[in-house]
Motif scaffolding. Structure first.
Motif, PDB file in Angstrom:
ATOM      1  N   PRO A   8     -76.374  51.666   6.543  1.00 55.86           N
ATOM      2  CA  PRO A   8     -77.353  50.843   7.264  1.00 55.86           C
ATOM      3  C   PRO A   8     -78.777  51.347   7.080  1.00 55.86           C
ATOM      4  N   LYS A   9     -79.703  50.415   7.139  1.00 56.72           N
ATOM      5  CA  LYS A   9     -81.124  50.727   7.051  1.00 56.72           C
ATOM      6  C   LYS A   9     -81.738  50.445   8.420  1.00 56.72           C
ATOM      7  N   PRO A  10     -82.103  51.467   9.174  1.00 54.35           N
ATOM      8  CA  PRO A  10     -82.600  51.272  10.540  1.00 54.35           C
ATOM      9  C   PRO A  10     -83.710  50.233  10.596  1.00 54.35           C
ATOM     10  N   ALA A  74     -64.963  40.841  25.757  1.00 51.50           N
ATOM     11  CA  ALA A  74     -66.166  40.359  25.079  1.00 51.50           C
ATOM     12  C   ALA A  74     -67.172  41.479  24.877  1.00 51.50           C
ATOM     13  N   ALA A  75     -67.299  42.348  25.873  1.00 50.38           N
ATOM     14  CA  ALA A  75     -68.241  43.462  25.764  1.00 50.38           C
ATOM     15  C   ALA A  75     -67.827  44.422  24.652  1.00 50.38           C
ATOM     16  N   ILE A  76     -66.519  44.681  24.527  1.00 51.26           N
ATOM     17  CA  ILE A  76     -66.028  45.571  23.473  1.00 51.26           C
ATOM     18  C   ILE A  76     -66.270  44.958  22.100  1.00 51.26           C
ATOM     19  N   VAL A  77     -65.974  43.667  21.963  1.00 50.94           N
ATOM     20  CA  VAL A  77     -66.185  42.977  20.687  1.00 50.94           C
ATOM     21  C   VAL A  77     -67.655  43.033  20.277  1.00 50.94           C
ATOM     22  N   ASN A  78     -68.541  42.697  21.201  1.00 50.66           N
ATOM     23  CA  ASN A  78     -69.974  42.698  20.898  1.00 50.66           C
ATOM     24  C   ASN A  78     -70.486  44.097  20.571  1.00 50.66           C
ATOM     25  N   LYS A  79     -70.007  45.077  21.312  1.00 56.52           N
ATOM     26  CA  LYS A  79     -70.447  46.466  21.095  1.00 56.52           C
ATOM     27  C   LYS A  79     -70.076  46.932  19.681  1.00 56.52           C
ATOM     28  N   ILE A  80     -68.839  46.665  19.273  1.00 55.51           N
ATOM     29  CA  ILE A  80     -68.396  47.108  17.956  1.00 55.51           C
ATOM     30  C   ILE A  80     -69.127  46.354  16.849  1.00 55.51           C
ATOM     31  N   LEU A  81     -69.336  45.059  17.038  1.00 60.87           N
ATOM     32  CA  LEU A  81     -70.076  44.288  16.028  1.00 60.87           C
ATOM     33  C   LEU A  81     -71.472  44.867  15.819  1.00 60.87           C
ATOM     34  N   LYS A  82     -72.150  45.180  16.902  1.00 58.88           N
ATOM     35  CA  LYS A  82     -73.505  45.734  16.776  1.00 58.88           C
ATOM     36  C   LYS A  82     -73.478  47.125  16.159  1.00 58.88           C
ATOM     37  N   GLU A  83     -72.504  47.933  16.538  1.00 61.28           N
ATOM     38  CA  GLU A  83     -72.396  49.281  15.965  1.00 61.28           C
ATOM     39  C   GLU A  83     -72.171  49.228  14.457  1.00 61.28           C
ATOM     40  N   ARG A  84     -71.356  48.292  14.025  1.00 66.33           N
ATOM     41  CA  ARG A  84     -71.025  48.216  12.611  1.00 66.33           C
ATOM     42  C   ARG A  84     -72.102  47.498  11.798  1.00 66.33           C
ATOM     43  N   LEU A  85     -72.794  46.502  12.366  1.00 69.72           N
ATOM     44  CA  LEU A  85     -73.619  45.607  11.552  1.00 69.72           C
ATOM     45  C   LEU A  85     -75.121  45.754  11.720  1.00 69.72           C
ATOM     46  N   ASP A  86     -75.585  46.377  12.792  1.00 69.53           N
ATOM     47  CA  ASP A  86     -77.026  46.591  12.915  1.00 69.53           C
ATOM     48  C   ASP A  86     -77.490  47.478  11.758  1.00 69.53           C
ATOM     49  N   GLY A  87     -78.564  47.077  11.102  1.00 70.74           N
ATOM     50  CA  GLY A  87     -79.064  47.827   9.959  1.00 70.74           C
ATOM     51  C   GLY A  87     -78.684  47.217   8.623  1.00 70.74           C
ATOM     52  N   TYR A  88     -78.001  46.061   8.663  1.00 70.39           N
ATOM     53  CA  TYR A  88     -77.595  45.365   7.443  1.00 70.39           C
ATOM     54  C   TYR A  88     -78.246  43.987   7.372  1.00 70.39           C
ATOM     55  N   VAL A  89     -78.526  43.529   6.144  1.00 71.70           N
ATOM     56  CA  VAL A  89     -79.139  42.201   5.977  1.00 71.70           C
ATOM     57  C   VAL A  89     -78.102  41.091   6.033  1.00 71.70           C
TER      58      VAL A  89
END
Length: 262
Positions: A8-10, A74-89
């Motif tokens: 990921p690119k911050p 829903a909170a777990i799903v959203n948390k993991i999505l953000k952890e894995r995908l933030d920093g990607y285009v």
């Protein structure tokens, strides 16, 4: 698959949700997004199988709480999505091609691009890959490998996701059409685009409002990459087992010698 896992690119915001089914040129598409959007793209298969163990474990956990039945899910799903995908285009491949509503909620400014190919060619390719991924001995062979020991649980979790989305059906033309209908149902019409990687830069650049770059469109042979990955992982697993059994055997012989008074 076929490339190295990306990092990921911050500060990078997800701009493209790749919603094409696997074996539709998703690796080539990922590399093309990285070039056009000047940032890393997250290819699900590559990141899960070639990245650290946490990648695969996190997707297994997410799919255990999907589809969300409670606010906690829903909170777990959203948390993991953000952890894995933030920093990607962008993100492509499984399991995110079946998490499009959740991704649009997190990244409302993103567009959805589904890679496509001839449906019958897709069926033939997927049936081969599916058979290889479900070989009965994989769990035992891959057990000594830190990441791939989770592979069979990962495949089982994605299998349940596919059943939820498409029903308990075999990989066939109905499966393909059900995925198309799913995307048309959950994605606003103005945000949904279809792309065949064989068409190269032109259509994709138009979708993204970018100039055609002065480099060849990336071409990755996913089939060969998957075959090579399976071969490499099986050999690595067997090699680890040989070392483990050799060590156990040596210890056993040492104990026997000690007890025998040698």
């Amino acid at each position: 698959m076929g490339q190295e896992p990306s990092k990921p690119k911050p500060g990078t915001q997800l701009q493209v949700i790749g919603a094409g089914l696997p074996r539709t040129g998703t690796s080539s598409f990922s590399l093309a997004l990285s070039i056009l959007l000047d940032g890393p793209a997250y290819h699900g298969g590559t990141q899960a199988t070639l990245g650290p163990p946490q990648e695969m474990r996190s997707w297994i956990t997410l799919l255990q709480h999907w589809p969300a039945k409670t606010t906690s899910d829903a909170a777990i799903v959203n948390k993991i999505l953000k952890e894995r995908l933030d920093g990607y285009v962008g993100v492509t491949d499984c399991p995110c091609n079946g998490l499009v509503p959740e991704l649009l909620e997190l990244y409302p400014d993103a567009i959805v691009i589904a890679t496509v190919r001839d449906p019958q060619a897709w069926i033939n390719s997927m049936q081969t890959v599916s058979h290889a991924a479900k070989l009965w001995f994989l769990y035992i062979v891959l057990l000594p490998l830190p990441t791939m020991r989770h592979f069979t649980a990962y495949i089982e979790a994605m299998g349940k996701q596919w059943e939820e989305l498409y029903g308990p059906q075999h990989i066939d033309i109905q499966h393909w059409h059900t995925h198309v209908a799913y995307l048309e149902r959950v994605v606003p019409k103005e945000k949904l685009f279809w792309f065949d990687v064989r068409d190269g830069w032109g259509p994709l650049c138009e979708m993204l409002g970018k100039e055609v770059p002065d480099v060849p469109f990336p071409r990755v042979n996913d089939g060969k990459a998957i075959e090579e990955l399976v071969r490499t992982m099986v050999v690595s697993g067997l090699t680890r087992w040989a070392g483990i059994l050799g060590t156990v055997g040596a210890v056993g012989v040492g104990i026997w010698w000690a007890r025998a008074g040698w």
